[in-house]
Design an enzyme around this catalytic site. Structure first.
Site, PDB file in Angstrom:
ATOM      1  N   ASP A   1      -2.139  10.752  -2.031  1.00  0.00           N
ATOM      2  CA  ASP A   1      -2.584   9.715  -2.968  1.00  0.00           C
ATOM      3  C   ASP A   1      -2.965  10.282  -4.323  1.00  0.00           C
ATOM      4  O   ASP A   1      -2.873   9.601  -5.339  1.00  0.00           O
ATOM      5  CB  ASP A   1      -3.764   8.937  -2.376  1.00  0.00           C
ATOM      6  CG  ASP A   1      -3.253   7.908  -1.398  1.00  0.00           C
ATOM      7  OD1 ASP A   1      -2.931   8.291  -0.255  1.00  0.00           O
ATOM      8  OD2 ASP A   1      -3.096   6.740  -1.793  1.00  0.00           O
TER       9      ASP A   1
ATOM     10  N   ARG B   1       0.856  -1.189   0.000  1.00  0.00           N
ATOM     11  CA  ARG B   1       0.000   0.000   0.000  1.00  0.00           C
ATOM     12  C   ARG B   1       0.886   1.232   0.000  1.00  0.00           C
ATOM     13  O   ARG B   1       2.105   1.152   0.100  1.00  0.00           O
ATOM     14  CB  ARG B   1      -1.017  -0.012   1.138  1.00  0.00           C
ATOM     15  CG  ARG B   1      -0.663  -0.637   2.457  1.00  0.00           C
ATOM     16  CD  ARG B   1       0.415  -0.008   3.260  1.00  0.00           C
ATOM     17  NE  ARG B   1       0.241   1.409   3.393  1.00  0.00           N
ATOM     18  CZ  ARG B   1       1.232   2.247   3.582  1.00  0.00           C
ATOM     19  NH1 ARG B   1       2.483   1.820   3.669  1.00  0.00           N
ATOM     20  NH2 ARG B   1       1.027   3.541   3.682  1.00  0.00           N
ATOM     21  N   GLY B   2       0.205   2.411  -0.121  1.00  0.00           N
ATOM     22  CA  GLY B   2       0.949   3.660  -0.330  1.00  0.00           C
ATOM     23  C   GLY B   2       0.965   3.924  -1.827  1.00  0.00           C
ATOM     24  O   GLY B   2       1.284   3.028  -2.623  1.00  0.00           O
ATOM     25  N   ALA B   3       0.620   5.152  -2.211  1.00  0.00           N
ATOM     26  CA  ALA B   3       0.342   5.430  -3.626  1.00  0.00           C
ATOM     27  C   ALA B   3       1.479   5.007  -4.574  1.00  0.00           C
ATOM     28  O   ALA B   3       1.245   4.242  -5.524  1.00  0.00           O
ATOM     29  CB  ALA B   3       0.001   6.913  -3.787  1.00  0.00           C
TER      30      ALA B   3
ATOM     31  N   ASN C   1      -5.429  12.286   0.712  1.00  0.00           N
ATOM     32  CA  ASN C   1      -4.476  11.473   1.472  1.00  0.00           C
ATOM     33  C   ASN C   1      -5.261  10.718   2.546  1.00  0.00           C
ATOM     34  O   ASN C   1      -6.480  10.904   2.686  1.00  0.00           O
ATOM     35  CB  ASN C   1      -3.383  12.357   2.092  1.00  0.00           C
ATOM     36  CG  ASN C   1      -2.225  11.541   2.642  1.00  0.00           C
ATOM     37  OD1 ASN C   1      -1.690  10.665   1.938  1.00  0.00           O
ATOM     38  ND2 ASN C   1      -1.831  11.775   3.870  1.00  0.00           N
TER      39      ASN C   1
HETATM   40  O1  MRU Z   1      -4.434   3.169   2.565  1.00  0.00           O
HETATM   41  P1  MRU Z   1      -2.975   3.415   2.379  1.00  0.00           P
HETATM   42  O2  MRU Z   1      -2.146   2.836   3.479  1.00  0.00           O
HETATM   43  O3  MRU Z   1      -2.515   2.979   1.006  1.00  0.00           O
HETATM   44  O4  MRU Z   1      -2.815   4.988   2.449  1.00  0.00           O
HETATM   45  C1  MRU Z   1      -1.553   5.550   2.224  1.00  0.00           C
HETATM   46  C2  MRU Z   1      -1.496   7.015   2.349  1.00  0.00           C
HETATM   47  O5  MRU Z   1      -2.467   7.683   2.573  1.00  0.00           O
HETATM   48  C3  MRU Z   1      -0.163   7.649   2.092  1.00  0.00           C
HETATM   49  O6  MRU Z   1      -0.018   8.827   2.835  1.00  0.00           O
HETATM   50  C4  MRU Z   1      -0.056   7.995   0.604  1.00  0.00           C
HETATM   51  O7  MRU Z   1      -0.364   6.896  -0.184  1.00  0.00           O
HETATM   52  C5  MRU Z   1       1.284   8.494   0.256  1.00  0.00           C
HETATM   53  S1  MRU Z   1       2.490   7.209   0.295  1.00  0.00           S
HETATM   54  C6  MRU Z   1       3.963   7.911  -0.101  1.00  0.00           C
END
Ligand code: MRU
Length: 319
Positions: free
Chosen positions: A223, A55-57, A233
């Site tokens: 995101d 996970r994480g964009a 985000n």
């Molecule tokens: O649901 P997630 O864990 O994928 O959410 C991630 C976030 O909100 C992060 O802040 C975002 O993806 C940036 S990652 C560099």
């Protein structure tokens, strides 16, 4: 993989053996266990993304790129594989950006180059963002925008790492990040590994810590950033932005250009993922929006690999 020390290929990689597979560190099991998950089809990669094993964009984009390369190696119908991957999560634009970048050349080499380039972008944006820190900075961050979320180094956490190396960071306040605790589990783990002083707080404690003068700035990832600077985000970022404005603290968003979506005019058009309410409550009716949109006027600066951008974002992001 050495415990706690992550190279980009420890977070996600493509193995071309027989059978070919995408191997990723299962983030659902961290920090207690470092366990790898093997995906043997594009559908299995899509499932790993949907279930937050990765996970994480930016990391979602990298995983999807490897997923499409895996589909090509296996002779899967590529249009269908792309559709399945694209349906995994709706908010992070990096997913759609990565799939589009792979369309003409769905090879392992292209996917690995995309992964390498994302990590390079992180290092560059971290260097720009660290310029915004002053000696003794106490920074608050939300969710996990670290190496795990980007395939290596990190965006907001990358900024914290660089600021720490420059001797500008005193400590990090880590929002636990309800309901899935990406802050308490993943960011805290990454900071511990990097030897950066940190303290985990309940999300609801951020306001009083700001009121007591225990936070100097807020730094988060993103995101999706709309053309006008509105930023999606992790749920709770908008609340932090309102608090930051009330306490006259800067809020910095650190994200690669692969997160900037100039085709989406404002935050109102960003699709917000609603996840299983069971992640919030299994006993009572619940809602589980996974992201929120912070209006551009509450964001002090957006930092990409190209530098620090300030309002009006419609001009500064396009440039
Ligand atoms: O649901 P997630 O864990 O994928 O959410 C991630 C976030 O909100 C992060 O802040 C975002 O993806 C940036 S990652 C560099």
């Amino acid at each position: 993989m050495r415990p706690g020390v992550l190279a980009p290929e420890d977070i996600v990689r493509l193995e071309e053996g027989d059978p070919a597979r995408v191997v990723l560190l299962d983030q659902r099991r961290l920090p207690d266990e470092e366990v790898e998950l093997e995906c043997r089809s594009a559908a299995e990669v899509a499932e790993a993304i949907a279930q937050l094993a990765i996970r994480g964009a930016p990391a979602i984009g990298v995983a999807a790129a490897y997923g499409l390369a895996l589909a090509a190696l296996r002779g899967e119908d590529l249009a269908h594989a792309e559709q399945v991957l694209a349906a995994s999560r709706p908010t992070a634009i990096n997913l759609f950006w990565a799939l589009a970048s792979m369309r003409d050349d769905p090879t392992p080499e292209r996917a690995r180059a995309l992964h390498r380039e994302e990590v390079e972008r992180c290092k560059r944006m971290a260097a720009h963002a660290a310029d915004l820190f002053e000696p003794g900075t106490r920074a608050l961050t939300h969710c996990n925008a670290g190496g795990l979320a980007t395939g290596g180094y990190g965006s907001a956490v990358g900024a914290l790492r660089t600021a720490w190396e420059r001797g500008l960071l005193e400590r990090v306040v880590v929002d636990e990040t309800r309901p899935l605790l990406q802050g308490a589990r993943l960011t805290a783990w990454e900071l511990e590994t990097a030897g950066i002083p940190h303290v985990v707080i309940a999300d609801a404690a951020a306001a009083s810590m700001m009121a007591r003068g225990e936070v100097d700035l807020i730094v988060t990832g993103a995101d999706r950033i709309a053309a006008n600077g509105d930023t999606a985000n992790k749920i709770g970022t908008y609340a932090l932005a309102v608090l930051a404005a009330h306490h006259d603290l800067p809020l910095y968003v650190v994200a690669p250009t692969s997160t900037v979506d100039l085709a989406t005019p404002t935050g109102a058009e960003i699709p917000i993922e609603e996840r299983d309410p069971g992640e919030v409550s299994t006993r009572f009716p619940a809602r589980n929006p996974a992201f929120d949109v912070t209006p551009a006027e509450l964001i002090t600066a957006i930092v990409t690999e190209n530098g620090v951008r300030r309002a009006p974002y419609a001009e500064s992001l396009a440039a």
